[in-house]
Structures are given as structure tokens and as C-alpha cells.
Design a protein around this motif. Sequence first.
Motif, PDB file in Angstrom:
ATOM      1  N   ASP A 147       0.834  -1.195   0.000  1.00  0.00           N
ATOM      2  CA  ASP A 147       0.000   0.000   0.000  1.00  0.00           C
ATOM      3  C   ASP A 147       0.873   1.250   0.000  1.00  0.00           C
ATOM      4  OD1 ASP A 147      -0.962  -0.005   3.584  1.00  0.00           O
ATOM      5  OD2 ASP A 147       0.993  -0.048   2.587  1.00  0.00           O
ATOM      6  N   ILE A 148       0.237   2.377  -0.273  1.00  0.00           N
ATOM      7  CA  ILE A 148       0.944   3.647  -0.260  1.00  0.00           C
ATOM      8  C   ILE A 148      -0.053   4.754   0.073  1.00  0.00           C
ATOM      9  CG2 ILE A 148       0.639   4.070  -2.744  1.00  0.00           C
ATOM     10  CD1 ILE A 148       3.479   5.314  -2.719  1.00  0.00           C
ATOM     11  N   ARG A 149       0.398   5.717   0.857  1.00  0.00           N
ATOM     12  CA  ARG A 149      -0.452   6.846   1.194  1.00  0.00           C
ATOM     13  C   ARG A 149      -0.065   8.033   0.324  1.00  0.00           C
ATOM     14  NH1 ARG A 149      -3.508   4.913   5.108  1.00  0.00           N
ATOM     15  NH2 ARG A 149      -2.624   3.331   6.471  1.00  0.00           N
ATOM     16  N   SER A 150      -0.963   8.990   0.230  1.00  0.00           N
ATOM     17  CA  SER A 150      -0.786  10.065  -0.745  1.00  0.00           C
ATOM     18  C   SER A 150       0.352  11.012  -0.407  1.00  0.00           C
ATOM     19  CB  SER A 150      -2.092  10.853  -0.892  1.00  0.00           C
ATOM     20  OG  SER A 150      -2.469  11.414   0.347  1.00  0.00           O
ATOM     21  N   ASN A 151       0.897  10.914   0.793  1.00  0.00           N
ATOM     22  CA  ASN A 151       2.036  11.776   1.144  1.00  0.00           C
ATOM     23  C   ASN A 151       3.363  11.166   0.694  1.00  0.00           C
ATOM     24  OD1 ASN A 151       2.094   9.685   2.953  1.00  0.00           O
ATOM     25  ND2 ASN A 151       2.388  10.969   4.762  1.00  0.00           N
ATOM     26  N   MET A 152       3.275  10.057  -0.051  1.00  0.00           N
ATOM     27  CA  MET A 152       4.465   9.389  -0.564  1.00  0.00           C
ATOM     28  C   MET A 152       4.345   9.230  -2.071  1.00  0.00           C
ATOM     29  SD  MET A 152       4.743   6.355   2.270  1.00  0.00           S
ATOM     30  CE  MET A 152       6.347   5.793   1.722  1.00  0.00           C
ATOM     31  N   ASP A 153       5.492   9.164  -2.758  1.00  0.00           N
ATOM     32  CA  ASP A 153       5.514   8.919  -4.196  1.00  0.00           C
ATOM     33  C   ASP A 153       5.937   7.488  -4.518  1.00  0.00           C
ATOM     34  OD1 ASP A 153       6.933  12.158  -4.551  1.00  0.00           O
ATOM     35  OD2 ASP A 153       4.848  11.574  -4.792  1.00  0.00           O
ATOM     36  N   LYS A 154       6.630   6.865  -3.576  1.00  0.00           N
ATOM     37  CA  LYS A 154       7.206   5.546  -3.843  1.00  0.00           C
ATOM     38  C   LYS A 154       7.290   4.769  -2.546  1.00  0.00           C
ATOM     39  CE  LYS A 154      11.545   3.569  -5.642  1.00  0.00           C
ATOM     40  NZ  LYS A 154      12.873   3.928  -6.228  1.00  0.00           N
ATOM     41  N   ARG A 155       7.042   3.479  -2.678  1.00  0.00           N
ATOM     42  CA  ARG A 155       7.202   2.615  -1.517  1.00  0.00           C
ATOM     43  C   ARG A 155       7.665   1.262  -2.008  1.00  0.00           C
ATOM     44  NH1 ARG A 155       3.247   0.206   2.836  1.00  0.00           N
ATOM     45  NH2 ARG A 155       4.677   0.160   4.609  1.00  0.00           N
ATOM     46  N   GLN A 156       8.609   0.672  -1.292  1.00  0.00           N
ATOM     47  CA  GLN A 156       9.186  -0.592  -1.732  1.00  0.00           C
ATOM     48  C   GLN A 156       8.893  -1.691  -0.741  1.00  0.00           C
ATOM     49  OE1 GLN A 156      13.290   1.069  -2.503  1.00  0.00           O
ATOM     50  NE2 GLN A 156      13.058  -0.125  -4.373  1.00  0.00           N
ATOM     51  N   GLY A 157       8.656  -2.874  -1.315  1.00  0.00           N
ATOM     52  CA  GLY A 157       8.499  -4.062  -0.497  1.00  0.00           C
ATOM     53  C   GLY A 157       9.481  -5.110  -0.992  1.00  0.00           C
ATOM     54  N   GLN A 158       9.173  -6.351  -0.716  1.00  0.00           N
ATOM     55  CA  GLN A 158      10.045  -7.419  -1.186  1.00  0.00           C
ATOM     56  C   GLN A 158       9.751  -7.707  -2.650  1.00  0.00           C
ATOM     57  OE1 GLN A 158       9.578 -11.099   0.918  1.00  0.00           O
ATOM     58  NE2 GLN A 158      11.520 -11.918   0.201  1.00  0.00           N
ATOM     59  N   ARG A 159      10.641  -7.333  -3.522  1.00  0.00           N
ATOM     60  CA  ARG A 159      10.532  -7.506  -4.984  1.00  0.00           C
ATOM     61  C   ARG A 159       9.447  -6.639  -5.616  1.00  0.00           C
ATOM     62  NH1 ARG A 159       9.096 -11.499  -8.179  1.00  0.00           N
ATOM     63  NH2 ARG A 159       7.941 -12.667  -6.616  1.00  0.00           N
ATOM     64  N   VAL A 160       8.723  -5.869  -4.860  1.00  0.00           N
ATOM     65  CA  VAL A 160       7.692  -5.007  -5.420  1.00  0.00           C
ATOM     66  C   VAL A 160       7.917  -3.557  -5.015  1.00  0.00           C
ATOM     67  CG1 VAL A 160       5.941  -6.821  -5.543  1.00  0.00           C
ATOM     68  CG2 VAL A 160       6.129  -5.428  -3.477  1.00  0.00           C
ATOM     69  N   THR A 161       7.532  -2.675  -5.944  1.00  0.00           N
ATOM     70  CA  THR A 161       7.603  -1.237  -5.703  1.00  0.00           C
ATOM     71  C   THR A 161       6.315  -0.617  -6.218  1.00  0.00           C
ATOM     72  OG1 THR A 161      10.014  -1.212  -5.976  1.00  0.00           O
ATOM     73  CG2 THR A 161       8.864   0.893  -6.192  1.00  0.00           C
ATOM     74  N   VAL A 162       5.731   0.264  -5.445  1.00  0.00           N
ATOM     75  CA  VAL A 162       4.552   0.983  -5.895  1.00  0.00           C
ATOM     76  C   VAL A 162       4.939   2.441  -6.089  1.00  0.00           C
ATOM     77  CG1 VAL A 162       3.723   1.258  -3.512  1.00  0.00           C
ATOM     78  CG2 VAL A 162       2.149   1.594  -5.414  1.00  0.00           C
ATOM     79  N   LEU A 163       4.515   2.996  -7.223  1.00  0.00           N
ATOM     80  CA  LEU A 163       4.765   4.401  -7.539  1.00  0.00           C
ATOM     81  C   LEU A 163       3.431   5.122  -7.658  1.00  0.00           C
ATOM     82  CD1 LEU A 163       7.520   4.021 -10.287  1.00  0.00           C
ATOM     83  CD2 LEU A 163       7.840   4.512  -7.855  1.00  0.00           C
ATOM     84  N   LEU A 164       3.351   6.302  -7.104  1.00  0.00           N
ATOM     85  CA  LEU A 164       2.131   7.086  -7.129  1.00  0.00           C
ATOM     86  C   LEU A 164       2.404   8.439  -7.767  1.00  0.00           C
ATOM     87  CD1 LEU A 164      -0.823   7.623  -6.258  1.00  0.00           C
ATOM     88  CD2 LEU A 164       0.085   8.394  -4.047  1.00  0.00           C
ATOM     89  N   ASN A 165       1.632   8.772  -8.791  1.00  0.00           N
ATOM     90  CA  ASN A 165       1.710  10.085  -9.430  1.00  0.00           C
ATOM     91  C   ASN A 165       0.348  10.749  -9.275  1.00  0.00           C
ATOM     92  OD1 ASN A 165       1.689  12.293 -11.201  1.00  0.00           O
ATOM     93  ND2 ASN A 165       3.159  11.326 -12.562  1.00  0.00           N
ATOM     94  N   LYS A 166       0.244  11.601  -8.288  1.00  0.00           N
ATOM     95  CA  LYS A 166      -1.035  12.223  -7.981  1.00  0.00           C
ATOM     96  C   LYS A 166      -1.447  13.246  -9.032  1.00  0.00           C
ATOM     97  CE  LYS A 166       0.555  13.315  -3.907  1.00  0.00           C
ATOM     98  NZ  LYS A 166       1.767  12.443  -3.860  1.00  0.00           N
ATOM     99  N   THR A 167      -0.476  13.798  -9.734  1.00  0.00           N
ATOM    100  CA  THR A 167      -0.772  14.822 -10.733  1.00  0.00           C
ATOM    101  C   THR A 167      -1.647  14.260 -11.849  1.00  0.00           C
ATOM    102  OG1 THR A 167       1.301  15.944 -10.252  1.00  0.00           O
ATOM    103  CG2 THR A 167       0.223  16.459 -12.346  1.00  0.00           C
ATOM    104  N   VAL A 168      -1.316  13.043 -12.279  1.00  0.00           N
ATOM    105  CA  VAL A 168      -2.078  12.410 -13.365  1.00  0.00           C
ATOM    106  C   VAL A 168      -2.933  11.252 -12.863  1.00  0.00           C
ATOM    107  CG1 VAL A 168      -0.459  13.143 -15.131  1.00  0.00           C
ATOM    108  CG2 VAL A 168      -0.091  10.974 -13.952  1.00  0.00           C
ATOM    109  N   LYS A 169      -3.055  11.123 -11.542  1.00  0.00           N
ATOM    110  CA  LYS A 169      -3.872  10.061 -10.930  1.00  0.00           C
ATOM    111  C   LYS A 169      -3.477   8.690 -11.471  1.00  0.00           C
ATOM    112  CE  LYS A 169      -7.863  12.087 -11.774  1.00  0.00           C
ATOM    113  NZ  LYS A 169      -9.305  12.359 -11.806  1.00  0.00           N
ATOM    114  N   HIS A 170      -2.231   8.355 -11.287  1.00  0.00           N
ATOM    115  CA  HIS A 170      -1.685   7.124 -11.832  1.00  0.00           C
ATOM    116  C   HIS A 170      -0.914   6.377 -10.755  1.00  0.00           C
ATOM    117  CE1 HIS A 170       1.122   4.594 -14.166  1.00  0.00           C
ATOM    118  NE2 HIS A 170       0.103   4.488 -14.994  1.00  0.00           N
ATOM    119  N   LEU A 171      -1.144   5.074 -10.747  1.00  0.00           N
ATOM    120  CA  LEU A 171      -0.504   4.176  -9.780  1.00  0.00           C
ATOM    121  C   LEU A 171       0.141   3.053 -10.565  1.00  0.00           C
ATOM    122  CD1 LEU A 171      -0.623   3.839  -6.579  1.00  0.00           C
ATOM    123  CD2 LEU A 171      -2.486   2.244  -7.004  1.00  0.00           C
TER     124      LEU A 171
END
Lengths: 114, 113
Positions: free
Chosen positions: B49-73
Amino acid sequence: IAGITQAPTSQILAAGRRMTLRCTQDMRHNAMYWYRQDLGLGLRLIHYSNTAGTTGKGEVPDGYSVSRANTDDFPLTLASAVPSQTSVYFCASSVSGTGLYGYTFGSGTRLTVV
Amino acid sequence: GESVGLHLPTLSVQEGDNSIINCAYSNSASDYFIWYKQESGKGPQFIIDIRSNMDKRQGQRVTVLLNKTVKHLSLQIAATQPGDSAVYFCAENMAGANSKLTFGKGITLSVRP
């Protein structure tokens, strides 16, 4: 093992019959949910409960009812099943209904109404 | 991206390659996002998971990226394995007493041996 237990795993049901899908969680989560999953439509919320003793309607509540007599159990009842209720049903729970936590899902009940 | 037809979009990758699964979310007020994995015959399983105060979060072998400007995950899976084959859903939510997760329709990841 902590988690959510759903029963039955699968069921074939005659149209017009009444059925209750069972859901039990042992994580002491306050909020619980029922979703149906249909190909192309994704997960759609049927009913939810933010805490024991309260329930609310989701996106597709018609034909379904729920109760939340205690924290652990959240049964879903189809009063008179129709073929359009053929679906896979998932129960889920979360620490709270505030939108700040993810959901834990059960393994699902595959229901076929004929 | 999101599926609008009866069949889920499919991403096919070679075992060992990196996978990138994309999701466009709908609500600019959403402040909490989750990726779920669903294997055949099973319920959705929380990945990251990721909260909106972050752009990137990493787990084991996975990374989530959040771009709030274009509403893209996006969900990046490193060194994709056959066990990663599944349907992946993004979900969005916003803080509030009666707020509920909204799920995307899912993308199928198929890993070629």
C-alpha cells in the motif's frame, strides 16, 4: 491461523430458494464487507458493517441482507435467489471503516443460481 | 490500465524480467492506495500500500509508484516468477468515517517460462 473463513466454498441453488453465506473472522476487526465478483465488472460492494450492531448498503444491495450481531460474524442472506445472483462472493474485513487500512479477504463462495 | 470489456487486459512477461502494471484511479481526493493479487480460485491478497504523502514505496521484490498529478498508480515486480501469475487489482480510498475501498477491474499478469 488468523483470517476469514467463508462457507460454503461453492453451492448450486435453485431459483427462489433462500440461502445464507457465512463469514467469520478471528482478527477482531471492526469493519466487515461483502463483495461480489463478476467477470468484467470487478469487485462490487454489496453491504458493509463498520462495527458490530451496524450495517450499511453498498453499490449493489438489492436482493441481499446482512446482520452483524457480534464482531466475528457477518452472514449474507439471499432471500429469494435469482440467476443474476450467480457470482463469486467474497467477505472481507478491516481494522476500521475509516478508509485508512487495507482489507483482508476470505477465499470466496462460488454461487450458481439455476 | 482499467478494463472496460468482458475480458481483462493481459500483460505477458518473460520469467526473470521486470513487470510494470499500471492503474489509473478516478478520485483526486483519494489518499490511500493498495495493490492486491488474486490467484485463480482464491481471494484477493494484499501486496503493498501507499499513502498520498508518498511517491514511492518498496516491499520485497515489489515497488509501488504514485503520481497524484495524473492520478496514476503502478506496481513494479522485479525478477518476475511463475508464481507471480495472477490478476492484479489496484484499489483507492480516502480517509473518512464511511469511506470504502474502490477496486479497479484488474489486469492479468502471465509469466512465460
